[in-house]
Every structure is written in structure tokens, then in C-alpha cells.
Design a protein around this motif. Structure first.
Motif, PDB file in Angstrom:
ATOM      1  N   THR A   1      11.472  -0.482   1.779  1.00 44.70           N
ATOM      2  CA  THR A   1      10.601  -1.197   0.846  1.00 44.70           C
ATOM      3  C   THR A   1      11.385  -2.197   0.019  1.00 44.70           C
ATOM      4  O   THR A   1      10.942  -3.324  -0.216  1.00 44.70           O
ATOM      5  CB  THR A   1       9.891  -0.191  -0.086  1.00 44.70           C
ATOM      6  OG1 THR A   1       9.215   0.778   0.715  1.00 44.70           O
ATOM      7  CG2 THR A   1       8.897  -0.892  -0.992  1.00 44.70           C
TER       8      THR A   1
ATOM      9  N   THR B   1       7.803  -0.370   6.814  1.00 45.38           N
ATOM     10  CA  THR B   1       7.581   0.691   5.843  1.00 45.38           C
ATOM     11  C   THR B   1       6.947   1.905   6.499  1.00 45.38           C
ATOM     12  O   THR B   1       7.315   3.043   6.228  1.00 45.38           O
ATOM     13  CB  THR B   1       6.679   0.180   4.703  1.00 45.38           C
ATOM     14  OG1 THR B   1       7.263  -0.976   4.120  1.00 45.38           O
ATOM     15  CG2 THR B   1       6.501   1.244   3.635  1.00 45.38           C
TER      16      THR B   1
ATOM     17  N   ALA C   1      -0.659  -9.346   0.552  1.00 44.43           N
ATOM     18  CA  ALA C   1       0.007  -8.655   1.645  1.00 44.43           C
ATOM     19  C   ALA C   1      -0.486  -7.215   1.766  1.00 44.43           C
ATOM     20  O   ALA C   1      -1.050  -6.649   0.829  1.00 44.43           O
ATOM     21  CB  ALA C   1       1.524  -8.671   1.428  1.00 44.43           C
TER      22      ALA C   1
ATOM     23  N   PRO D   1       0.784  -3.209   3.747  1.00 37.38           N
ATOM     24  CA  PRO D   1       2.034  -2.536   4.109  1.00 37.38           C
ATOM     25  C   PRO D   1       2.627  -3.077   5.396  1.00 37.38           C
ATOM     26  O   PRO D   1       1.914  -3.303   6.383  1.00 37.38           O
ATOM     27  CB  PRO D   1       1.598  -1.070   4.271  1.00 37.38           C
ATOM     28  CG  PRO D   1       0.402  -0.934   3.417  1.00 37.38           C
ATOM     29  CD  PRO D   1      -0.311  -2.248   3.499  1.00 37.38           C
ATOM     30  N   GLU D   2       3.932  -3.295   5.399  1.00 40.46           N
ATOM     31  CA  GLU D   2       4.619  -3.804   6.573  1.00 40.46           C
ATOM     32  C   GLU D   2       4.874  -2.683   7.579  1.00 40.46           C
ATOM     33  O   GLU D   2       5.055  -1.526   7.186  1.00 40.46           O
ATOM     34  CB  GLU D   2       5.959  -4.423   6.164  1.00 40.46           C
ATOM     35  CG  GLU D   2       5.830  -5.657   5.292  1.00 40.46           C
ATOM     36  CD  GLU D   2       5.370  -6.876   6.069  1.00 40.46           C
ATOM     37  OE1 GLU D   2       5.357  -6.818   7.315  1.00 40.46           O
ATOM     38  OE2 GLU D   2       5.020  -7.882   5.439  1.00 40.46           O
ATOM     39  N   PRO D   3       4.917  -2.996   8.890  1.00 42.95           N
ATOM     40  CA  PRO D   3       5.226  -1.969   9.901  1.00 42.95           C
ATOM     41  C   PRO D   3       6.541  -1.258   9.624  1.00 42.95           C
ATOM     42  O   PRO D   3       6.675  -0.069   9.888  1.00 42.95           O
ATOM     43  CB  PRO D   3       5.300  -2.783  11.204  1.00 42.95           C
ATOM     44  CG  PRO D   3       4.422  -3.959  10.961  1.00 42.95           C
ATOM     45  CD  PRO D   3       4.606  -4.290   9.500  1.00 42.95           C
TER      46      PRO D   3
ATOM     47  N   GLY E   1      10.889 -10.960   0.579  1.00 42.21           N
ATOM     48  CA  GLY E   1       9.709 -11.660   0.097  1.00 42.21           C
ATOM     49  C   GLY E   1      10.015 -12.486  -1.123  1.00 42.21           C
ATOM     50  O   GLY E   1       9.579 -13.626  -1.252  1.00 42.21           O
TER      51      GLY E   1
ATOM     52  N   LEU F   1      12.227  -5.291   2.078  1.00 42.54           N
ATOM     53  CA  LEU F   1      11.077  -6.170   2.211  1.00 42.54           C
ATOM     54  C   LEU F   1      10.826  -6.939   0.928  1.00 42.54           C
ATOM     55  O   LEU F   1      10.516  -8.125   0.956  1.00 42.54           O
ATOM     56  CB  LEU F   1       9.837  -5.337   2.568  1.00 42.54           C
ATOM     57  CG  LEU F   1       9.813  -4.762   3.987  1.00 42.54           C
ATOM     58  CD1 LEU F   1       8.675  -3.766   4.127  1.00 42.54           C
ATOM     59  CD2 LEU F   1       9.672  -5.866   5.012  1.00 42.54           C
TER      60      LEU F   1
END
Length: 212
Positions: free
Chosen positions: A17, A190, A184, A186-188, A24, A20
Motif C-alpha cells: 500500500t 494490494t 481510484a 484497490p489495486e491488484p 501515486g 502504491l
């Protein structure tokens, strides 16, 4: 899942996290000085709005606490086509907000919510308006340093917004055009981190049981 597994999961997820977040922030810093990062899980019904950064006002202006839906000079007009659903001049508030805005001239006011306004009837074909809702009126002097920080949670789902960054306003309070909204989910990475943490916790539990 016991506390030990939860603890391992937290330690595994946190670095992903953080990575990311740093990536960002690096991208956004090149595009805008006043940033609002909006994060939400689709279908949860809530989003978290995190404020950061500072900018120099190019003109005198004011953040207003009342009638913000009717005060064009206090809004970022045509900031970008960010609203999907029919949200027409709606103010969403958070009583537990920790967000605040500071200007050199006016001092500091808590940010209690935001105004969301989709212009036009067809998503994807228009620019929309946005602004903050401060607790009290806050003057902006020409040349002021304007900063904001903190976060608030609003009862509006991330599915109401297009994902991505928006910063092309035609009008802004204090000519603070270097303001950017980023939406945004949740990113893959994470989610993979969470899966790895659970697997690691299970393996540790089996090993501990075998040694007993």
C-alpha cells in the motif's frame, strides 16, 4: 483468523500500500499542487477523500460555507467530466472530518464536506463542478499560500465517479487552477498482498502446530 495471522497480514499489506501511495503521489505532484485523492471499494457506499498539498493563489477569492451550490466563484467550474450518475449540486458532509484548509489571509477552517455537481445529462460528454464546504467563510488573498490536509469519509460510492485524475478547471476560487481530483479503487497488488499474507499466516500456523 487469529490475531497473529492478522498481524502478519497487516505487515505484508502495508509495504504494498505504501509503495502504491508513493508512486501515486509522485505522479500527481507533477500535475497539481492541491490534491484530493478519492478512494473507495465499489458497492461499499462510501469513499474516503484525502487532502494534501499547497498552491499560490493567483487572485483574491473566498471559500464560502453557505450557498456554495449557487456561488460559482467559490467552485472549481468545469474541473473535468468526473461524475457518472445524476448528482446535481449535492453537498456531502462528514461530521468526523479531519480535513482543513488554510490561507495566508484568512487562517484555517475545517473542511466539513464537498459539493459534487454533474453538468449536463449525458455522462462522458460534459465537464463537472466541484468545491469544498468549509465550516466558515475563508478569505483568499492574491498571492496567498493555500494548503489543505486531512481526510473525510462521505456516503457516496466510488461507482458514481469515473476513475482517473481531473484538473482542467475553467474557473477556480483564488485562481487555484493547480488542483487535482483523483478517483481510484484497490489495486491488484494490494489484493495480492492480502492473499500472500493469509497464505503466510496459514503456513506459520501449520508449522507451529507441527512443533507442538
Amino acid at each position: 483468523m487469529n490475531n497473529l495471522v492478522l498481524g502478519i497480514a497487516a505487515r505484508v499489506i502495508a509495504p504494498a500500500t505504501l509503495t502504491l501511495g508513493l508512486l501515486g503521489g509522485a505522479v500527481q505532484s507533477a500535475q497539481a499542487a492541491l490534491m484530493v485523492d478519492v478512494f473507495g471499494i465499489p458497492g461499499s457506499g462510501v469513499t474516503t477523500w484525502t487532502f494534501s498539498g499547497s498552491a499560490t493563489a493567483g487572485a483574491a477569492g473566498e471559500f464560502v460555507s453557505t450557498n456554495i451550490a449557487d456561488t460559482d466563484s467559490a467552485q472549481w467550474k468545469e474541473i473535468g467530466d468526473y461524475v457518472i450518475t445524476d448528482i446535481d449540486n449535492v453537498i456531502f458532509t462528514d461530521p468526523a472530518s479531519t480535513a482543513s484548509v488554510t490561507t495566508s489571509t484568512g487562517g484555517t477552517q475545517p473542511i466539513t464536506g464537498v459539493l459534487i455537481d454533474r453538468d449536463g445529462s449525458a455522462p462522458g460528454t460534459n465537464n463537472d463542478d466541484w468545491t469544498i464546504a468549509p465550516l466558515g467563510n475563508l478569505l483568499i488573498g492574491n498571492g496567498d499560500t493555500v494548503t489543505w490536509s486531512g481526510a473525510l469519509t462521505l456516503n457516496v460510492d466510488i461507482n458514481n465517479f469515473f476513475l482517473g485524475s481531473f484538473n482542467s478547471s475553467q474557473e477556480a476560487p483564488g485562481n487555484l487552477f493547480d488542483t487535482q481530483l483523483t478517483f481510484a479503487v484497490p489495486e491488484p497488488l494490494t489484493l495480492l498482498g492480502a492473499g500472500a499474507a493469509i497464505g503466510l499466516g496459514a503456513a506459520f500456523k501449520r508449522r507451529k502446530s507441527g512443533n507442538s
